[in-house]
Design a protein around this motif. Structure first.
Motif, short mmCIF file in Angstrom:
data_model
loop_
_atom_site.label_atom_id
_atom_site.label_comp_id
_atom_site.label_asym_id
_atom_site.label_seq_id
_atom_site.Cartn_x
_atom_site.Cartn_y
_atom_site.Cartn_z
N THR A 14 -2.81 -8.43 6.32
CA THR A 14 -2.43 -8.05 7.46
C THR A 14 -1.05 -8.31 8.02
O THR A 14 -1.01 -9.67 7.87
N LEU A 15 -0.01 -7.80 8.35
CA LEU A 15 1.25 -8.37 8.72
C LEU A 15 1.62 -7.78 9.93
O LEU A 15 1.48 -6.63 10.28
N TYR A 16 2.05 -8.96 10.74
CA TYR A 16 2.34 -8.73 12.23
C TYR A 16 4.02 -9.09 12.39
O TYR A 16 4.06 -10.46 11.64
N GLY A 26 8.56 -4.30 17.36
CA GLY A 26 7.63 -4.98 16.75
C GLY A 26 7.04 -3.83 15.51
O GLY A 26 7.25 -2.53 15.78
N GLY A 27 6.12 -4.52 14.93
CA GLY A 27 5.40 -3.71 13.89
C GLY A 27 4.15 -4.39 13.38
O GLY A 27 4.00 -5.63 13.49
N LEU A 28 3.14 -3.51 12.68
CA LEU A 28 2.18 -4.22 12.12
C LEU A 28 1.79 -3.25 10.90
O LEU A 28 1.91 -1.95 10.84
N ILE A 29 1.11 -4.09 9.86
CA ILE A 29 0.66 -3.34 8.88
C ILE A 29 -1.02 -3.49 8.63
O ILE A 29 -1.05 -4.82 8.74
N GLY A 85 -9.58 3.56 1.24
CA GLY A 85 -8.99 4.27 0.18
C GLY A 85 -7.52 3.57 -0.31
O GLY A 85 -6.53 4.50 -0.96
N ASP A 86 -7.42 2.41 -0.02
CA ASP A 86 -6.42 1.55 -0.66
C ASP A 86 -4.92 2.05 0.18
O ASP A 86 -3.96 2.09 -0.73
N ARG A 87 -5.21 2.29 1.21
CA ARG A 87 -3.95 2.62 2.06
C ARG A 87 -3.59 1.38 3.19
O ARG A 87 -4.40 0.72 3.31
N TRP A 88 -2.42 1.61 3.42
CA TRP A 88 -1.93 0.93 4.56
C TRP A 88 -1.64 1.99 5.74
O TRP A 88 -1.25 3.17 5.50
N ILE A 89 -1.72 1.67 6.95
CA ILE A 89 -1.21 2.20 8.05
C ILE A 89 -0.07 1.13 8.64
O ILE A 89 -0.52 -0.06 8.82
N CYS A 90 0.90 1.86 8.92
CA CYS A 90 2.03 0.78 9.38
C CYS A 90 2.24 1.81 10.75
O CYS A 90 2.66 2.63 10.99
N VAL A 126 12.59 -10.41 11.04
CA VAL A 126 12.54 -10.79 9.55
C VAL A 126 12.26 -9.68 8.62
O VAL A 126 11.60 -8.74 9.05
N PRO A 127 12.61 -9.81 7.20
CA PRO A 127 12.55 -8.82 6.35
C PRO A 127 11.33 -8.14 5.69
O PRO A 127 11.17 -7.29 4.98
N ASP A 128 10.30 -9.16 5.87
CA ASP A 128 8.91 -8.82 5.16
C ASP A 128 8.33 -7.36 5.45
O ASP A 128 7.85 -6.83 4.35
N MET A 129 8.24 -6.83 6.61
CA MET A 129 7.88 -5.64 6.77
C MET A 129 8.69 -4.44 6.10
O MET A 129 8.19 -3.54 5.32
N TYR A 130 9.80 -4.47 6.22
CA TYR A 130 10.77 -3.55 5.49
C TYR A 130 10.59 -3.63 4.17
O TYR A 130 10.58 -2.67 3.15
#
Length: 464
Positions: free
Chosen positions: A222-224, A234-237, A242-247, A273-277
């Motif tokens: 999980t990424l915030y 802001g954003g989160l993953i 089903g081996d999916r992400w929701i962003c 920070v560039p991590d989410m992109y």
């Protein structure tokens, strides 16, 4: 406890709040009828009545604990359906107030799954209860008042308004959501509407599903990423079945993310920070982003009313709706279910009737709503554009909680306590215990020492 001590109950709305209320009522009433506008789904999927179901949802531990108590083995059922176990310290990577929270093995484990999977699984469990019926495709037009108490509801088929029913009940619970018509109906029946508190935040968010790319070196599930105010993004993953992400990308006060994929990725790239992109850039999108808007948090103060028709209760978003970016909705619903259970248990133990149940119930659910409401609105008020009634101590609380976030970059003890408060397991006052207060106020030195050690390592690496 004597089971089925009371007669018939009706729940308006098959939301999580309504489903959990129905599960509690099933232990105390002979029959429970849930009236739900949407048609029944044979599998987990977003439904028309829950537009936010297409966006990221967190089942906080406070809610998870109640749901697991009410439904035996449901956690295992969700995991078997593809839900992901997440350790708060080990698996969550969180950037906030220009620091990353420290990583460690936490005592807090939650499960990450889509809102449709969680809600559908709970609904199927409720449907199996022998004294519960769910009427899909029906809308409640109004409650029925016999001059002394609420005695039932009038309902009609959504696809055929001429098909009407009048259902009788000893207790009606309104869990129809933020658009509840109970305040207007109270006025028609000669009662006062409840006072309302509103905190306008104008949050808009867009969510997109991705195929999670294989990456053995990724150290998070999980990424915030949250910009420091006055920045509004802001954003989160979150991992889904089903081996999916929701962003879900979020913007406050009109700075909302776009719904075209190129603009969506550009919004992610604009985060501090560039991590989410970088994560999204290497993932396969499984559709176009979808948007949802939320104008304001709204709380109806039923606990302040002096007169109220017996036989009627209100809970869920019909009582209090929070800024959804904090993921508190399902857990708040579980807290209302706990309050309902406690009030009904008291009725059974004392032999009291349901006549004045509304008084202790609204007191209890008001206490339950206090904590998530204060946490959500406290963060909303970090933005100067947010309107509403601000607490006197708000500036101090903002100053202190910023220090808590920064201390969480070097202290696992502070981080764990913050997560306990965030998951509604502890009150915010738990952040002010002597041990936590000391670590928060002395964390600046620890951060400087950590930064100095990192600089020395970098310097050695460059010389080599």
């Amino acid at each position: 406890m004597e089971r089925n001590s009371f007669g018939d109950a009706i729940v308006i709305g098959g939301s999580m709040a309504g489903l959990l209320a129905a599960r509690v009522l099933a232990d105390y009433f002979k029959t429970v009828t849930v009236i739900e506008r949407d048609e029944r789904s044979e599998r987990p999927e977003p439904r028309r009545g829950v537009p936010q179901g297409r966006h990221a949802h967190g089942l906080l531990l406070r809610g998870q604990d109640t749901i697991c108590r009410l439904f035996a083995d449901i956690r295992d059922e969700l995991l078997a359906a593809g839900a992901t176990p997440v350790n708060m310290g080990r698996d969550v990577k969180w950037f906030h107030f220009d620091v990353w929270k420290c990583r460690y093995h936490s005592a807090l484990d939650f499960i990450s799954a889509s809102r449709p999977l969680i809600e559908w699984t709970v609904a199927e469990r409720v449907r199996r209860l022998p004294n519960v019926q769910i009427m899909h495709g029906w809308t409640v037009e109004s409650v029925v008042y016999d001059g002394q108490s609420i005695s039932g509801v009038r309902a009609y088929r959504r696809d055929d308004r001429a098909t009407e029913k009048r259902l009788t009940a000893d207790l009606v619970i309104d869990a129809s959501g933020r658009a509840s018509q109970i305040p207007q109906q109270l006025r028609v029946l000669g009662f006062e509407r409840p006072e309302e508190s509103a905190v306008r935040i104008d949050v808009g968010y867009a969510s997109c599903l991705f195929r999670a790319p294989p990456n053995a070196s990724r150290d998070w599930k999980t990424l915030y990423v949250v910009s420091q105010p006055p920045a509004k993004r802001g954003g989160l993953i979150l991992p889904l079945e089903g081996d999916r992400w929701i962003c879900t990308l979020v913007g406050m006060h009109g700075d909302h993310p776009p719904t075209d994929l190129a603009g969506y990725l550009a919004f992610a790239k604009s985060l501090p920070v560039p991590d989410m992109y970088e994560a999204l850039r290497s993932a396969e999108p499984l559709g176009e982003p979808v948007r949802y808007g939320f104008p304001a948090g709204l709380r109806r103060h039923y606990e302040k009313l002096r007169r109220f028709p017996p036989g009627l209760l209100v809970l869920g978003d019909a009582l209090c709706s929070f800024n959804p970016i904090y993921g508190q909705g399902m857990s708040a619903a579980s807290m209302y279910a706990d309050a309902l259970q406690a009030c009904l248990e008291e009725r059974v133990a004392t032999g009291w009737s349901l006549t004045d149940l509304w008084r202790p119930f609204f007191r209890e659910v008001a206490r339950a709503a206090d904590r998530p409401w204060e946490l959500a609105t406290g963060e909303d008020f970090r933005f100067a554009q947010t309107t509403g009634t601000r607490a006197r101590a708000l500036k101090f609380l903002h100053w202190y909680t910023e220090k808590v976030h920064k201390a969480a970059s070097v202290s696992p003890q502070v981080t764990e306590r913050f997560y306990e408060v965030m998951h509604l397991l502890k009150a915010p006052t738990a952040l002010f215990t002597p041990a936590i207060l000391w670590k928060v106020m002395t964390s600046g030195k620890a951060r400087r020492n950590t930064r100095r050690a990192m600089d020395q390592k970098a310097s050695v690496a460059l010389r080599l």
